[in-house]
Design a protein around this motif. Structure first.
Motif, PDB file in Angstrom:
ATOM      1  N   LEU A  41       0.814  -1.221   0.000  1.00 35.75           N
ATOM      2  CA  LEU A  41       0.000   0.000   0.000  1.00 35.75           C
ATOM      3  C   LEU A  41       0.844   1.266   0.000  1.00 35.75           C
ATOM      4  CD1 LEU A  41      -2.756  -1.027   2.563  1.00 35.75           C
ATOM      5  CD2 LEU A  41      -2.936  -0.984   0.071  1.00 35.75           C
ATOM      6  N   GLY A  42       2.131   1.146   0.170  1.00 33.50           N
ATOM      7  CA  GLY A  42       2.979   2.324   0.181  1.00 33.50           C
ATOM      8  C   GLY A  42       2.744   3.167   1.425  1.00 33.50           C
ATOM      9  N   LEU A  43       2.999   4.457   1.298  1.00 31.89           N
ATOM     10  CA  LEU A  43       2.773   5.382   2.409  1.00 31.89           C
ATOM     11  C   LEU A  43       1.427   6.085   2.224  1.00 31.89           C
ATOM     12  CD1 LEU A  43       6.111   5.594   1.778  1.00 31.89           C
ATOM     13  CD2 LEU A  43       5.932   7.072   3.760  1.00 31.89           C
ATOM     14  N   PHE A  90       5.605   7.093   9.925  1.00 30.44           N
ATOM     15  CA  PHE A  90       6.603   8.114   9.648  1.00 30.44           C
ATOM     16  C   PHE A  90       6.016   9.498   9.863  1.00 30.44           C
ATOM     17  CE2 PHE A  90      10.072   5.689   8.065  1.00 30.44           C
ATOM     18  CZ  PHE A  90       9.512   4.590   7.429  1.00 30.44           C
ATOM     19  N   PHE A 101      11.791  13.087   6.324  1.00 34.71           N
ATOM     20  CA  PHE A 101      11.121  12.069   7.124  1.00 34.71           C
ATOM     21  C   PHE A 101      11.929  11.689   8.354  1.00 34.71           C
ATOM     22  CE2 PHE A 101       7.514  10.547   4.582  1.00 34.71           C
ATOM     23  CZ  PHE A 101       7.755  11.165   3.369  1.00 34.71           C
ATOM     24  N   GLY A 102      11.194  11.347   9.417  1.00 33.85           N
ATOM     25  CA  GLY A 102      11.830  10.726  10.555  1.00 33.85           C
ATOM     26  C   GLY A 102      12.207   9.286  10.235  1.00 33.85           C
ATOM     27  N   GLN A 103      12.826   8.612  11.194  1.00 32.75           N
ATOM     28  CA  GLN A 103      13.323   7.254  10.960  1.00 32.75           C
ATOM     29  C   GLN A 103      12.243   6.196  11.098  1.00 32.75           C
ATOM     30  OE1 GLN A 103      16.846   7.515  13.699  1.00 32.75           O
ATOM     31  NE2 GLN A 103      17.906   6.767  11.881  1.00 32.75           N
TER      32      GLN A 103
ATOM     33  N   LEU B  34       7.247  12.922  -7.821  1.00 32.42           N
ATOM     34  CA  LEU B  34       8.488  12.819  -7.063  1.00 32.42           C
ATOM     35  C   LEU B  34       8.866  11.355  -6.899  1.00 32.42           C
ATOM     36  CD1 LEU B  34       6.229  14.828  -5.389  1.00 32.42           C
ATOM     37  CD2 LEU B  34       8.396  15.625  -4.466  1.00 32.42           C
ATOM     38  N   TYR B  36      11.154   8.963  -4.177  1.00 33.99           N
ATOM     39  CA  TYR B  36      11.844   8.880  -2.906  1.00 33.99           C
ATOM     40  C   TYR B  36      12.547   7.532  -2.833  1.00 33.99           C
ATOM     41  CZ  TYR B  36       9.094  12.852  -1.207  1.00 33.99           C
ATOM     42  OH  TYR B  36       8.528  14.082  -1.046  1.00 33.99           O
ATOM     43  N   LYS B  38      14.221   4.708  -0.075  1.00 30.98           N
ATOM     44  CA  LYS B  38      14.162   4.321   1.330  1.00 30.98           C
ATOM     45  C   LYS B  38      15.056   3.117   1.595  1.00 30.98           C
ATOM     46  CE  LYS B  38      11.120   2.880   5.066  1.00 30.98           C
ATOM     47  NZ  LYS B  38      12.088   1.845   5.445  1.00 30.98           N
ATOM     48  N   ALA B  41      15.230   0.620   7.916  1.00 29.26           N
ATOM     49  CA  ALA B  41      15.376   1.294   9.209  1.00 29.26           C
ATOM     50  C   ALA B  41      15.631   2.799   9.075  1.00 29.26           C
ATOM     51  CB  ALA B  41      16.483   0.657  10.047  1.00 29.26           C
ATOM     52  N   GLU B  42      15.327   3.343   7.910  1.00 30.32           N
ATOM     53  CA  GLU B  42      15.431   4.793   7.731  1.00 30.32           C
ATOM     54  C   GLU B  42      14.145   5.322   7.121  1.00 30.32           C
ATOM     55  OE1 GLU B  42      20.223   4.843   6.694  1.00 30.32           O
ATOM     56  OE2 GLU B  42      18.812   6.022   5.511  1.00 30.32           O
ATOM     57  N   GLY B  43      13.937   6.638   7.240  1.00 33.20           N
ATOM     58  CA  GLY B  43      12.809   7.240   6.564  1.00 33.20           C
ATOM     59  C   GLY B  43      13.112   7.462   5.092  1.00 33.20           C
ATOM     60  N   PRO B  44      12.083   7.634   4.271  1.00 29.62           N
ATOM     61  CA  PRO B  44      12.303   7.942   2.852  1.00 29.62           C
ATOM     62  C   PRO B  44      13.057   9.259   2.686  1.00 29.62           C
ATOM     63  CG  PRO B  44      10.011   7.338   3.258  1.00 29.62           C
ATOM     64  CD  PRO B  44      10.656   7.521   4.594  1.00 29.62           C
ATOM     65  N   PHE B  46      14.041  12.277  -0.329  1.00 30.36           N
ATOM     66  CA  PHE B  46      13.707  12.787  -1.650  1.00 30.36           C
ATOM     67  C   PHE B  46      14.857  12.531  -2.625  1.00 30.36           C
ATOM     68  CE2 PHE B  46      12.190  15.319  -4.984  1.00 30.36           C
ATOM     69  CZ  PHE B  46      13.199  16.170  -5.398  1.00 30.36           C
ATOM     70  N   PHE B  89       9.926   4.808  -3.967  1.00 32.90           N
ATOM     71  CA  PHE B  89       8.515   5.186  -3.982  1.00 32.90           C
ATOM     72  C   PHE B  89       8.298   6.309  -4.982  1.00 32.90           C
ATOM     73  CE2 PHE B  89       6.802   2.796  -0.507  1.00 32.90           C
ATOM     74  CZ  PHE B  89       7.822   2.663   0.417  1.00 32.90           C
ATOM     75  N   PHE B 103       1.295   8.365  -2.557  1.00 34.53           N
ATOM     76  CA  PHE B 103       2.428   7.488  -2.826  1.00 34.53           C
ATOM     77  C   PHE B 103       1.989   6.207  -3.510  1.00 34.53           C
ATOM     78  CE2 PHE B 103       6.174   9.162  -0.651  1.00 34.53           C
ATOM     79  CZ  PHE B 103       5.625  10.164   0.121  1.00 34.53           C
ATOM     80  N   SER B 105       3.107   2.029  -4.063  1.00 32.06           N
ATOM     81  CA  SER B 105       3.392   0.978  -3.088  1.00 32.06           C
ATOM     82  C   SER B 105       4.873   0.643  -2.990  1.00 32.06           C
ATOM     83  CB  SER B 105       2.599  -0.281  -3.416  1.00 32.06           C
ATOM     84  OG  SER B 105       2.845  -0.663  -4.750  1.00 32.06           O
TER      85      SER B 105
END
Lengths: 110, 113
Positions: A41-43, A90, A101-103, B34, B36, B38, B41-44, B46, B89, B103, B105
Motif C-alpha cells: 500500500l505504500g505510504l 513516519f 522524514f523521521g526514521q 516525485l 523517494y 528508502k 530502518a530509515e525514513g524515505p 527525496f 517510492f 504514494f 506501493s
C-alpha cells in the motif's frame, strides 16, 4: 543538522491501551504530517498540519488524533489502538521536495 | 482505489546496467511527481522530481521521464550501483491538494555486484 525525531522507534502494545508517538523537528518548518506504511500500500497520509493549531485529515485518519500546539512538535495519538493499526509510522516535515522524514516507529498492537 | 501504482514490487539489476522503475497514475489533477528512496530502518529521502510541464528531468545518474498522455512516469538509474539497492517510492501531488502527497506501493531495487 536537520532532524525529524520520532519516539519510540519500536513499540508493542495491547488493544485499547492509549499511546502517543512523538515527533519533533528542528527545521522550523510550518508543515508537518504523519504517514503509515503497509506492505503493498505504500505510504498513506494520516494527518497533516499547515501550521500551529491547524490540522487536517489525510487519507486514513480513522482511529488517530493529532495536535499541533507548537511548531516543532506534532504528536500522533491512538486513543484505543487496534490490531489493524499495526504498521510502520513516519512523521515528516515539508511537502514534496522539502519533505524530510523521521526514521519511523514500528508499532505492533496485539 | 490506488491513484498511484507501482506494479513491480521488486527489480534486480546487474551493477553497471540501467535500472528502470515504473509508475502509473490515474488522477489527471496530479501535476508534480516525485521519487523517494528508502533504506531499511530509515525514513524515505527525496531523490528527484518532475513538473507536468516537462517530460524529462535529469540529476546525475538519475533521470525521470514523464508521459502525460499515458499517465506514466519512469525513473532511470545509469549506471546502477550496489548502493542504489533500496525501496523506491513514486509520489504525486496536485497544486490544489493542500500539499498532500499520494504514494505508490514501492519497488524494491536490488543491484547485484
Amino acid at each position: 543538522e536537520a532532524q525529524v525525531t520520532q519516539n519510540p522507534r519500536y513499540l508493542i502494545t495491547v488493544t485499547g491501551k492509549k499511546l502517543t508517538v512523538t515527533c519533533s523537528q528542528n527545521m522550523n518548518h510550518e508543515y508537518m504530517s504523519w504517514y503509515r506504511q503497509d506492505p503493498g500500500l505504500g505510504l498513506r497520509q494520516i494527518y497533516y498540519s499547515m501550521n500551529v493549531e491547524v490540522t487536517d485529515k489525510g487519507d486514513v485518519p480513522e482511529g488517530y488524533k493529532v495536535s499541533r500546539k507548537e511548531k516543532r512538535n506534532f504528536p500522533l495519538i491512538l486513543e484505543s489502538p487496534s490490531p489493524n493499526q499495526t504498521s510502520l509510522y513516519f512523521c515528516a516535515t515539508g511537502p514534496g521536495t522539502e519533505a524530510f522524514f523521521g526514521q519511523g516507529t514500528r508499532l505492533t498492537v496485539v | 482505489d490506488q491513484q498511484v501504482k507501482q506494479n513491480s514490487p521488486s527489480l534486480s539489476v546487474q551493477e553497471g546496467r540501467i535500472s528502470i522503475l515504473n509508475c502509473d497514475y490515474t488522477n489527471s489533477m496530479f501535476d508534480y511527481f516525485l521519487w523517494y528512496k528508502k533504506y531499511p530502518a530509515e525514513g524515505p529521502t527525496f531523490l528527484i522530481s518532475i513538473s507536468s510541464i516537462k517530460d524529462k528531468n535529469e540529476d546525475g545518474r538519475f533521470t525521470v521521464f514523464l508521459n502525460k498522455s499515458a499517465k506514466h512516469l519512469s525513473l532511470h538509474i545509469v549506471p546502477s550501483q550496489p548502493g542504489d539497492s533500496a525501496v523506491y517510492f513514486c509520489a504525486a501531488d496536485s497544486s490544489g491538494s493542500a500539499r498532500q502527497l499520494t504514494f505508490g506501493s514501492g519497488t524494491q531495487l536490488t543491484v547485484l555486484p
